[in-house]
Design a protein around this motif. Structure first.
Motif, short mmCIF file in Angstrom:
data_model
loop_
_atom_site.label_atom_id
_atom_site.label_comp_id
_atom_site.label_asym_id
_atom_site.label_seq_id
_atom_site.Cartn_x
_atom_site.Cartn_y
_atom_site.Cartn_z
N SER A 1 0.81 -1.22 0.00
CA SER A 1 0.00 0.00 0.00
C SER A 1 0.84 1.27 0.00
O SER A 1 0.35 2.34 0.32
CB SER A 1 -0.97 -0.01 1.18
N PRO B 1 -9.74 5.23 6.02
CA PRO B 1 -9.94 3.83 6.37
C PRO B 1 -11.12 3.64 7.33
O PRO B 1 -11.41 4.52 8.14
CB PRO B 1 -8.63 3.45 7.06
N LEU C 1 -3.94 -2.38 10.93
CA LEU C 1 -4.87 -1.69 10.03
C LEU C 1 -4.81 -0.17 10.18
O LEU C 1 -5.24 0.56 9.29
CB LEU C 1 -6.30 -2.16 10.28
N ALA C 2 -4.27 0.30 11.29
CA ALA C 2 -4.14 1.74 11.50
C ALA C 2 -3.12 2.35 10.55
O ALA C 2 -3.07 3.57 10.39
CB ALA C 2 -3.71 2.01 12.94
N ASN D 1 -1.81 0.28 7.42
CA ASN D 1 -1.58 -0.38 6.12
C ASN D 1 -2.59 -0.02 5.03
O ASN D 1 -2.60 -0.64 3.97
CB ASN D 1 -1.47 -1.90 6.30
N PHE D 2 -3.42 1.00 5.25
CA PHE D 2 -4.33 1.47 4.21
C PHE D 2 -3.64 2.42 3.23
O PHE D 2 -4.20 2.75 2.19
CB PHE D 2 -5.55 2.17 4.84
N GLY D 3 -2.40 2.82 3.53
CA GLY D 3 -1.68 3.66 2.58
C GLY D 3 -0.52 4.41 3.21
O GLY D 3 -0.62 4.88 4.34
#
Lengths: 414, 414
Positions: free
Chosen positions: B164, B175, B250-251, B253-255
């Motif tokens: 990402s 996110p 997830l905090a 790896n969304f970009g």
């Protein structure tokens, strides 16, 4: 189903399996292969001979060092291809009579070298066994509140290092690093004294998704090509000192070992079972229908140098609290994109009783109860020149489908 | 040095820079490029025209979608190539008279689209600013003991998600995920309410090392090709709930957004400065000699939709407590192997005073002190359609070498 290729009834690689791997043939060239019993079959040669025509394979994707080009074709191609290969191996097939091709494309397992089956762009490790998480929590935190508050609400996971994922047979050096003795304020440097295995399995994805998109629990398995055994090597003493507040790092990234044969979800389908009841109820995006756990027997053997193996663990993949569909739905619910060849490991797979604990940390209860080995030695953690072997297999109604082994010897620190 | 290609005296891309990037030219083909002022130069064309002969480039590595093939040649090739390119651009050079080639190989910045400059096999994020770590520790743990015990002994780091990582200009969706309200035992699901940037820089490695080998602080910089600006997007509310015990997932790896131009360590050499005194003394493998910090001005601008920019942070890379050589030595001291194109981010780069804090979390002190923007709006965190722009540049003795910008707009959750 009966194959013209003979194999032992105890083989993991029955006609019901048809796994995929990558082999170096005669130390000369790499190629994608499958396996029946101890016979390794070169799929690129089957393709060139026309045995895989009209299946949507527009080029010879098996003529490759990794399975990614094949896996990327998706289940609409890979599932029929696997079923077709299975038929080719049945008694009376055209291939059964084609002794010329058999002479060129069939190899004894001992004459090939198995490699890492995929290029792994991203590697994630989950922590999805409630027994393991509870054991660790009891040892390091509060026995009365062993699970952290988030654990039953989401499949806890973290990113691992893909560069150091190696195939079975690759020896690893004991890692060096910082540890902090209990009786000192200052850390010391040296080889890890608490080197451990973690018995895990990993699934491999077959899709590139767009950043921002999510996979649901309903369609997650469409994106999972298959599974491997996964030994998530861990240096407990390094981890204890380094892991706050951002998680494991050098305690893990010196090496992770995987089994060379990817067993497809389709081959594992007969071994589906219901997962444990999840209480409290999970959020809607984590709900799922159907049987998404798999009854896969798991075993760990420990063999000191020049000695015999002691089985130190018999566990089962069916114990997982969070299933793979939930893991993938959670991983992507924030829009994180997945790639072809990604590995997603389960976390240590422990069962309820002591014989089923999936790490030496749990088996020896942090060194308080060393394990007696067959040869009289004791082990709390892994010593130099020890070999750790993990095995996995499913059995039902006389059908056996397995993963073979992932075998790793630990060498002294460099 | 004076180039025949004209540029503004305030340009980051002076004759002293000669960075490397990858551009899509006229929406037709990707190619490796460099830049002087606002002129982008196609290096593959310079190669084909013979301008890069006898430099150890046996094939046209610039005819590629990524810089990895060039970077992999190592400093013995890439440093002389960059110096040679610099000479080509000087007044009176053969190239300065070759107007035919200039017509084909020189492009206005507005006519090309810059891409992610490398394929990133592995991404690690450090946490190496003592000011940032202290601020976070004060807010979330104990103001009197803000730094955890390990922090001054090792450069804390963790693995991030490489899939990402996106180039400047790529918009990202807010996110979604689980958060736990303070007044409830149960988590809720929805778009993040505390979306944040993190002002970071990242270095890129040029080597494949063997598993088991280590890089020393002395030779670490030989393995660092160059640096980019790095916006490590973070969803603070997701992170707070998910991060124990295995770190952010997830905090983050969304970009992650990076600037498109890799500035080499050689271009940054004039801007070396001494790092802060490290107390207590570090272990021998982390000791180093010479100036390994860099004086790079950093700035963050926040622009609401259809409005003007407010600069919310002015920081500097020289504040880093742990330098890149120490980070790479630590990362590999356990035998972890590195790969060509790996990105190693610094962690949020905060300075001592409030104007130099590198995240909204610190700037707004977890929402307690919202920032007043020029247009009258307030911000504690990033709102939908806000654009965040990071800049970085060094200046000394009339020479300017910079990174340009990494610009990202946040779109609503999908």
């Amino acid at each position: 189903m009966k194959s013209f290729i003979t194999y032992d009834s105890e083989s993991d690689f029955s006609i019901y399996n048809i796994p995929f791997g990558v082999a170096f043939i005669a130390e000369e060239y790499p190629t994608c292969v499958t396996r029946i019993g101890d016979t390794v079959i070169d799929l690129a040669m089957l393709y060139d001979a026309g045995y895989l025509d009209n299946l949507g394979l527009e080029e010879n994707v098996f003529e490759a060092m990794v399975l990614n080009p094949f896996i990327e074709l998706g289940k609409s191609v890979t599932v029929p291809v696997r079923e077709h290969i299975q038929k080719l191996f049945l008694e009376g097939s055209d291939l059964s009579k084609d002794t010329d091709l058999q002479a060129n494309a069939f190899f004894d397992l001992n004459d090939v070298q198995m490699m890492l089956p995929v290029h792994v762009p991203n590697y994630t490790d989950f922590y999805s066994s409630i027994e393991h998480a509870t054991n660790v929590g009891k040892m390091f935190r509060d026995p009365e509140n062993a699970l952290l508050p988030n654990w039953r609400h989401l499949p806890v996971g973290y990113h691992g290092r893909s560069s150091s994922i190696v195939s079975s047979g690759t020896a690893l050096h004991r890692p060096k690093g910082q540890t902090k003795p209990a009786d000192s304020d200052m850390p010391v440097f040296g080889p890890s004294k608490r080197l451990d295995f973690e018995l895990e399995m990993a699934f491999i994805t077959n899709t590139y998704t767009e950043l921002g998109d999510s996979v649901t629990t309903e369609n997650a398995e469409d994106h999972i090509f298959g599974m491997v055994l996964f030994n998530d090597w861990s240096a407990r003493d390094l981890q204890k000192w380094e892991y706050v507040p951002l998680g494991p790092f050098l305690a893990k990234n010196f090496g992770s070992s995987v089994s060379p044969w990817i067993v497809t979800l389709e081959a594992l389908d007969p071994f589906r079972v219901a997962g444990p009841k999840q209480d409290p109820e999970v959020l809607p995006y984590l709900k799922y229908e159907g049987e998404k756990n798999f009854d896969i027997n798991l075993q760990v053997g420990l063999t000191p140098q020049d000695s015999e193996e002691t089985v130190v663990c018999n566990s089962n993949f069916k114990y997982m609290y969070w299933n793979m569909a939930q893991q993938l739905a959670h991983h992507t619910v924030n829009g994180c994109n997945i790639e072809v060849g990604d590995m997603y490991a389960s976390g240590t797979i422990s069962g309820k009783d002591e014989n089923s604990y999936g790490s030496m940390l749990e088996i020896s209860w942090s060194g308080q109860k060393p394990v007696k080995l067959k040869d009289g030695q004791e082990r709390s953690f892994i010593e130099d020149y020890d070999t750790v072997t993990m095995r996995g297999w499913s059995e039902k109604d006389g059908k056996r489908v397995g993963f073979g082994e992932v075998v790793t010897q630990i060498l002294p620190a460099k």
